[in-house]
Every structure is written in structure tokens, then in C-alpha cells.
Scaffold this motif. Structure first.
Motif, PDB file in Angstrom:
ATOM      1  N   PHE A 169       0.869  -1.182   0.000  1.00  0.00           N
ATOM      2  CA  PHE A 169       0.000   0.000   0.000  1.00  0.00           C
ATOM      3  C   PHE A 169       0.903   1.229   0.000  1.00  0.00           C
ATOM      4  CE2 PHE A 169       0.856  -1.103   4.337  1.00  0.00           C
ATOM      5  CZ  PHE A 169       0.953   0.090   5.040  1.00  0.00           C
ATOM      6  N   ASP A 170       0.345   2.406  -0.259  1.00  0.00           N
ATOM      7  CA  ASP A 170       1.141   3.608  -0.517  1.00  0.00           C
ATOM      8  C   ASP A 170       2.091   3.963   0.618  1.00  0.00           C
ATOM      9  OD1 ASP A 170      -0.060   3.832  -2.953  1.00  0.00           O
ATOM     10  OD2 ASP A 170      -1.569   5.307  -2.308  1.00  0.00           O
ATOM     11  N   GLU A 171       1.647   3.788   1.868  1.00  0.00           N
ATOM     12  CA  GLU A 171       2.441   4.261   2.998  1.00  0.00           C
ATOM     13  C   GLU A 171       3.282   3.162   3.638  1.00  0.00           C
ATOM     14  OE1 GLU A 171      -1.392   5.441   4.526  1.00  0.00           O
ATOM     15  OE2 GLU A 171      -0.487   7.378   5.098  1.00  0.00           O
ATOM     16  N   LYS A 172       3.394   2.059   2.963  1.00  0.00           N
ATOM     17  CA  LYS A 172       4.084   0.915   3.561  1.00  0.00           C
ATOM     18  C   LYS A 172       5.543   1.241   3.890  1.00  0.00           C
ATOM     19  CE  LYS A 172       4.850  -4.054   2.991  1.00  0.00           C
ATOM     20  NZ  LYS A 172       4.552  -5.257   2.172  1.00  0.00           N
ATOM     21  N   ALA A 173       6.237   1.893   2.980  1.00  0.00           N
ATOM     22  CA  ALA A 173       7.649   2.222   3.204  1.00  0.00           C
ATOM     23  C   ALA A 173       7.807   3.185   4.384  1.00  0.00           C
ATOM     24  CB  ALA A 173       8.247   2.831   1.941  1.00  0.00           C
ATOM     25  N   TYR A 174       6.887   4.153   4.486  1.00  0.00           N
ATOM     26  CA  TYR A 174       6.945   5.127   5.580  1.00  0.00           C
ATOM     27  C   TYR A 174       6.814   4.440   6.926  1.00  0.00           C
ATOM     28  CZ  TYR A 174       4.999   8.353   9.013  1.00  0.00           C
ATOM     29  OH  TYR A 174       4.736   9.038  10.178  1.00  0.00           O
ATOM     30  N   TYR A 175       5.797   3.587   7.059  1.00  0.00           N
ATOM     31  CA  TYR A 175       5.570   2.909   8.338  1.00  0.00           C
ATOM     32  C   TYR A 175       6.693   1.918   8.653  1.00  0.00           C
ATOM     33  CZ  TYR A 175       0.888   4.867   8.832  1.00  0.00           C
ATOM     34  OH  TYR A 175      -0.166   5.728   9.006  1.00  0.00           O
ATOM     35  N   THR A 176       7.207   1.265   7.615  1.00  0.00           N
ATOM     36  CA  THR A 176       8.303   0.316   7.831  1.00  0.00           C
ATOM     37  C   THR A 176       9.527   1.043   8.374  1.00  0.00           C
ATOM     38  OG1 THR A 176       7.520  -1.123   6.048  1.00  0.00           O
ATOM     39  CG2 THR A 176       9.816  -1.368   6.726  1.00  0.00           C
ATOM     40  N   LYS A 177       9.845   2.200   7.784  1.00  0.00           N
ATOM     41  CA  LYS A 177      11.008   2.974   8.233  1.00  0.00           C
ATOM     42  C   LYS A 177      10.824   3.465   9.663  1.00  0.00           C
ATOM     43  CE  LYS A 177      13.847   7.000   7.067  1.00  0.00           C
ATOM     44  NZ  LYS A 177      14.038   8.142   6.120  1.00  0.00           N
ATOM     45  N   LYS A 178       9.645   4.000   9.951  1.00  0.00           N
ATOM     46  CA  LYS A 178       9.383   4.543  11.288  1.00  0.00           C
ATOM     47  C   LYS A 178       9.481   3.466  12.352  1.00  0.00           C
ATOM     48  CE  LYS A 178       5.856   6.633  14.213  1.00  0.00           C
ATOM     49  NZ  LYS A 178       4.507   7.222  14.344  1.00  0.00           N
ATOM     50  N   LEU A 179       8.791   2.355  12.134  1.00  0.00           N
ATOM     51  CA  LEU A 179       8.762   1.292  13.139  1.00  0.00           C
ATOM     52  C   LEU A 179      10.108   0.589  13.248  1.00  0.00           C
ATOM     53  CD1 LEU A 179       5.225  -0.158  12.346  1.00  0.00           C
ATOM     54  CD2 LEU A 179       5.868   1.211  14.330  1.00  0.00           C
ATOM     55  N   SER A 180      10.817   0.465  12.133  1.00  0.00           N
ATOM     56  CA  SER A 180      12.138  -0.171  12.173  1.00  0.00           C
ATOM     57  C   SER A 180      13.110   0.655  13.009  1.00  0.00           C
ATOM     58  CB  SER A 180      12.689  -0.354  10.763  1.00  0.00           C
ATOM     59  OG  SER A 180      11.895  -1.243  10.015  1.00  0.00           O
ATOM     60  N   GLU A 181      13.016   1.986  12.900  1.00  0.00           N
ATOM     61  CA  GLU A 181      13.882   2.861  13.682  1.00  0.00           C
ATOM     62  C   GLU A 181      13.570   2.754  15.169  1.00  0.00           C
ATOM     63  OE1 GLU A 181      16.732   5.545  14.865  1.00  0.00           O
ATOM     64  OE2 GLU A 181      16.494   4.420  12.987  1.00  0.00           O
TER      65      GLU A 181
END
Length: 627
Positions: free
Chosen positions: A496-508
Motif C-alpha cells: 500500500f502507498d504508505e508501507k515504506a513510511y511505516y516500515t522505516k518509522k517502526l524499524s527505527e
């Protein structure tokens, strides 16, 4: 009249004994333990477990507090029971933590355990119960796939024997291997046949099995049956070497299971339960219940397991406590000191939970407890029902063509589904009596696979997005379970569109949390290695102690709760400070004593000098008078 009654009684007794002497025949049927009672008791166990862990009754059992146990023997069995009961719960949260636990242990230790192969087996079953694939889900630190079935079962011998911990490794290895009937590569260290033969070779003279010794144990005997159950209808004969100098033996799995069932029947007490290692307990009853259900035998209706009017369910309910849980035994067990004889026990609860799950699954026509293959379609169930109905009509006058057709129908079933054809042994006996080559039919019959339903892909829901948005930019381990779950959902969900954003945030966030966990572990290491527990300290420990306290105070209040023996650190600080004060006090006292001593010495010297001057003056005066 009296004579006639005596004859009738004798005939009845002979019929009963003859029935008991017959090999066990698989038969499905109802339950004299009502379904509502089974559900009520299982709900009570779940409620008790929540209460014992401080989990709110309205919350899932597999909440963040419980998912912290993922990958441990204290945690993994409850999801298996919940899944078997088809209870709605947070399986994906548990699976996420389980995946994280496995990957961490592989990175730190190169695996799950150096000796206990059952660590892989239990973990694989728990992963299957929560919806994961133990052969592909996890990755090592280099990005390579971790295959729990390969590492823990058929290739276990590359590191250590599958039986390094005794027969348990072979038993649970086979259960894990057959949980989805995994194929074994030709170059594997062990074949499926190797594992089966290892189990068969450990059968005792009395027909049962044990961890050690020559007297069978109900728990191990029942577990062996659970492991061998998928092969009960297999015609293959195995030749294996018996222990000691007893030579070789050739037998089918069915023969060994029937002997083990007879032994379990003879071990059952009049109260319906069992004694293991001299102790009456609930766990043995649970294992026998699961074993019978794995064969399609109703555990509360089979006459071989009703003693003095008491069924296995009656035997289990002896240990049911008023708080909804189960006690392991009413006698103290030195081998299990955490199991108190008057309190509900977590292990007893989990075993009762999955035993009830096994019973309900049998009653409702579901797959056996440890069979995690996809549920059968209605068409497959109809094929099996028709086959079972046809077998029930086989008799001495049944023509050869009918027997051959029934055998073809049987061998057209997938291997994983053949275990559910009850009374297959009747068809097998009929074929052999007519000289039919069963193996020829098995080899020439095309298998007709079941229709598999595709699972809908997981989505990262709006609720998941809100949870991710609300996640603070924290390094506290308090949020570890939730972040791990959200990251897992992101990993397996559709794009989905925001997948990369959430992945980066939660991974950090998870990276920072992992740094905090490493900090906690390092502090605990220093406390253990450099300070010990309540040991002696010296002034030289001042810097170490103050450094530990400074690092601890930098942690959140939640994280400080994971610092082991922190009270000892504070005590060490007090001891060091006391030592320093003592040293300073002693130094000052010594200094004052030295000053006073110098003052006194100077005074004495001055007085001596003055006295000497006086004497010298007198001497001069006397000398003047003499002159």
C-alpha cells in the motif's frame, strides 16, 4: 432359573473378555462428555491463565504480556491449545514475537539448543498453530531462510543426534515432520523411515514405551502413539534392531500401536486416571486422551478405557480445581517442585486445554491436534465417509472386485488424509485373505488431491496505522511486543502507498529498543561478573558502581525493572560510600594524631632544650663561684 442366570452371566463374561482381547479398531462417534461441558472447562482454563498472569478477562490471552513468552515451553503450548479449539485470539502477535525470538537465538547462538531437538519441534508446532510456516518464515542474520523442520528434524544429525535427549527427540521430531507431511530430501541425514524405526526399536517387552528402564510409562507410550498415528493405516513393515541382544524384529506400525494401546488400557487406574513415576497425575490422562483422538478413538466411549465405570474424562476431572485451572497432582512431586499439590498449575492447564481441543476436534470431524494440513473440503470428507461406509460392509462373502475398488479409493487419497479412514484394517485383512497384492494397487493408483482454498492476503488495517501513528519515538522495551507485531504485519501484508513510511518509522523505533535491550543485558552482565550478588566490595568498585547506577537512571522506569539484583548495586554503593567515609575518617584521625604527636614532640624538645640551657647556665654559675 438360577442355573439359567448363571449360564447367561458366564456367556456375558466370555463375550466381554473376547472383546477386550481383540485388536483396537478405530471408530468415531459421539462424546458422553457433552460438548458444552468441554467448552465450559476449556474456557475456565483460559480464564484462570489470564487471572494468574494479571491479564484482564476481556483481553486476549495472547496479549503483549503473554507474547513475551513466545518461543519458550511456558508459552508455546497455550497457542496450540487455543488454535485447536479455534478460539479467536491474537495469533499474529504471538507469531511475530515467535519469529523475532527464533531469529535472535539463531543470531546469538546459531540455533535454538545444543542438545534439545524438542526446542525446534515445539516451536515449529506453535508457529503452525499461529498461522506461520516453520520452513520459510524466519531469516538468519545473513538473510538466509531458517527451516525449523530441516534443522530440528531430518538434518538434526549434522549437529547432534535427534535422540540426544532420549526417545523424546525421535517422538516429537516425527510429530513435527508429519504436522504437514513435509517431504524429506534424499540427501537428508535422517529419512522418515529412520525416525520411525528408531521409535519402534524402543518398544518394551510389555508393549509400552518409557524414557528409561524396562517398565512402560503412560506419558511416553501415549506420545509414541501420537507420533505414529499418521502411519497407522500404512501397510509397510519395518525391520529394526531391538536393544540389548534381543535381535531384530519386523512389524507394522499398526501392530506396535495396538500393543501400546493394550498396555495403556492395562495401566489405567480404576479412578480413570494414571500413575507415572509413582505419582497419580493429570498430565498422563491428557496424553492418553490426545493419543486416542489422534487415532479416531473416542476417549470416553471405548470400553478398553473405562475402568470401574470411570472414563478418561472422569480421571481428568479429578484434578479440576475450583478456580477453573488444573492441578498436576495432589501429591508433592520432587521432580517438579513448582507444581504445588493444592494449586492450579500452568503446565497442567495447558495439557488439559489441548486434550479438550483434541476431543472437540474429533467430535466435530476436524483434523487431529497436531495435524496442521489444510482442513478438508466437503468433497474430500464425502470421499472418506463413502469409503468408511463401504469398508463397514466388507465381510467374508464380499467379492474381490469390491475389495479392489475400495483399496483403489483408499490409495487415491492424499497420504496425509489416509489416517482418517477408520476401520481400514478390516479392508486390509479382507484383501490379504483373498490374496490381493495391496502394494501393487497402492503403486498403480493415482492420487487425487483435495481442492485447496487460497488464503486472503493480510492487510495493514486502519487500526494498525493508528497504532503505528500513536507509537512514541521511544527506546523503551515496553513497546517491543507491539512494534514487533506491527512490523510483522507490514512484512506479510499486501503493498500500500504508505508501507515504506511505516516500515522505516517502526524499524527505527525497534532499532532503538534493541539498543536498550542490549544496554540492559550489558548492565546485568557487569553486575553479575564484577559485583556478584551481595558479595564483598572495595573502594576500587566506586567507579563501576556509580557507572552502573548512572546507566540505570538513564533507563525508563519500566526498563529498570529488568535490571537484575539492582538492590545489590545500591547496597554496594552504600558499602563503598561507607568504606570511603571510614577511610576519610581514619585518615583525618591519623592526621590529627600525627599533628598532635609532632606538637608534643616539639614541646618536649623545646622543654628539653630549655632545661638544658638552664643546666648550662647553672653550670657556668657554679664554675664562677669555684673560681
Amino acid at each position: 432359573m438360577k442355573r439359567a442366570m448363571q449360564i447367561i452371566c458366564v456367556i456375558f463374561a466370555l463375550v466381554f473378555l473376547a472383546a477386550c482381547a481383540q485388536p483396537f479398531v478405530l471408530a468415531s462417534g459421539g462424546n458422553n462428555a457433552e460438548e458444552s461441558e468441554l467448552i465450559s472447562v476449556s474456557d475456565g482454563i483460559i480464564k484462570w491463565k489470564k487471572h494468574s498472569m494479571g491479564i484482564f478477562e476481556e483481553d486476549f490471552l495472547l496479549c503483549e504480556k503473554f507474547t513475551a513468552l513466545a518461543g519458550t515451553s511456558s508459552g508455546d503450548w497455550y497457542p496450540i491449545g487455543l488454535s485447536g479449539l479455534e478460539k479467536d485470539d491474537n495469533y499474529i502477535g504471538y507469531l511475530a514475537s515467535l519469529k523475532d525470538n527464533i531469529e535472535r537465538r539463531y543470531a546469538e547462538d546459531g540455533g535454538l539448543d545444543r542438545v534439545k531437538a524438542t526446542e525446534w519441534h515445539r516451536t515449529a508446532l506453535s508457529m503452525l498453530a499461529t498461522g506461520g510456516d516453520p520452513t520459510t518464515l524466519c531469516k538468519d542474520e545473513n538473510g538466509n531462510t531458517i527451516n525449523l523442520i530441516a534443522d530440528g528434524v531430518y538434518n538434526r544429525g549434522n549437529i547432534s543426534s535427534l535422540g540426544a535427549q532420549g526417545i523424546s527427540g525421535w517422538i516429537w521430531g516425527l510429530i513435527a515432520l508429519d504436522s504437514r507431511f513435509y517431504e524429506v530430501p534424499e540427501d537428508a541425514y535422517y529419512s522418515r523411515e529412520d525416525i520411525i524405526k528408531e521409535i519402534l526399536s524402543r518398544q518394551l517387552d510389555d508393549g509400552g514405551f518409557a524414557l528409561s528402564g524396562s517398565v512402560s510409562d503412560p506419558d511416553i507410550t501415549a506420545m509414541v502413539i501420537q507420533a505414529l498415528a499418521p502411519h497407522y493405516n500404512d501397510e509397510k513393515s519395518y525391520t529394526y534392531t531391538l536393544p540389548g541382544t534381543k535381535g531384530d524384529k519386523t512389524a507394522t506400525v499398526r501392530t506396535v500401536i495396538d500393543e501400546a494401546l493394550n498396555r495403556l488400557s492395562s495401566l489405567q487406574l480404576d479412578t480413570g486416571d494414571y500413575r507415572s513415576w509413582g505419582l497419580r497425575n493429570s498430565g498422563s490422562v491428557c496424553q492418553v486422551i490426545v493419543a486416542l483422538c489422534s487415532l479416531g478413538i473416542n476417549p470416553v466411549e471405548d470400553i478398553h478405557f473405562i475402568k470401574n465405570g470411570n472414563t478418561l474424562w472422569d480421571g481428568l476431572m479429578i484434578y479440576h480445581m475450583p478456580d477453573g485451572g488444573f492441578v498436576n497432582s495432589f501429591a508433592y512431586d520432587e521432580e517438579n517442585p513448582s507444581s504445588e499439590p493444592d494449586k492450579s498449575n500452568s503446565m497442567a492447564g495447558e495439557q488439559a486445554l489441548y486434550a479438550i481441543a483434541a476431543m472437540l476436534r474429533l467430535k466435530n470431524g476436524k483434523r487431529a491436534l497436531y495435524d496442521f494440513c489444510d482442513e478438508m473440503s466437503g468433497e474430500m470428507k464425502n470421499r472418506i465417509m463413502a469409503l468408511v461406509s463401504g469398508i463397514s460392509e466388507v465381510g467374508g462373502d464380499t467379492d474381490e472386485a469390491t475389495v479392489r475398488n475400495l483399496l483403489s479409493d483408499f490409495y487415491s487419497l492424499p497420504v496425509s488424509d489416509r489416517r482418517y479412514v477408520t476401520d481400514y484394517s478390516l479392508l486390509s485383512d479382507a484383501a490379504k485373505s483373498k490374496g490381493i497384492d495391496i502394494f501393487e494397487i497402492a503403486g498403480s493408483t493415482e492420487i487425487i488431491e483435495d481442492i485447496k482454498s487460497e488464503r486472503e492476503p493480510l492487510i495493514f488495517s486502519e487500526a494498525d496505522k493508528k497504532a503505528a501513528d500513536a507509537m512514541p519515538e521511544t527506546s523503551s522495551t515496553e513497546y517491543y511486543q507491539k512494534v514487533t507485531e506491527l512490523l510483522y504485519r507490514l512484512d506479510v501484508c499486501a503493498d500500500f502507498d504508505e508501507k515504506a513510511y511505516y516500515t522505516k518509522k517502526l524499524s527505527e523505533i525497534k532499532r532503538r529498543i534493541n539498543e536498550t535491550k542490549a544496554e540492559i543485558n550489558d548492565i546485568n552482565r557487569i553486575i553479575k561478573e564484577e559485583l556478584g550478588s551481595g558479595g564483598e566490595v572495595s573502594v576500587s568498585d566506586k567507579i563501576t558502581v556509580e557507572n552502573i547506577i548512572s546507566r540505570c537512571e538513564a533507563l525508563s522506569e519500566y526498563d529498570r525493572g529488568f535490571i537484575e539484583n539492582y538492590d545489590d548495586v545500591l547496597l554496594a554503593r552504600a558499602k563503598v560510600n561507607t568504606l570511603i567515609r571510614t577511610i576519610w575518617t581514619a585518615t583525618i584521625v591519623i592526621f590529627l594524631i600525627c599533628v598532635l604527636s609532632i606538637f608534643i614532640i616539639v614541646r618536649i624538645k623545646r622543654r628539653k632544650a630549655a632545661k638544658q640551657r638552664g643546666l648550662d647556665e647553672l653550670s657556668r654559675l657554679y664554675e664562677g663561684e669555684d673560681e
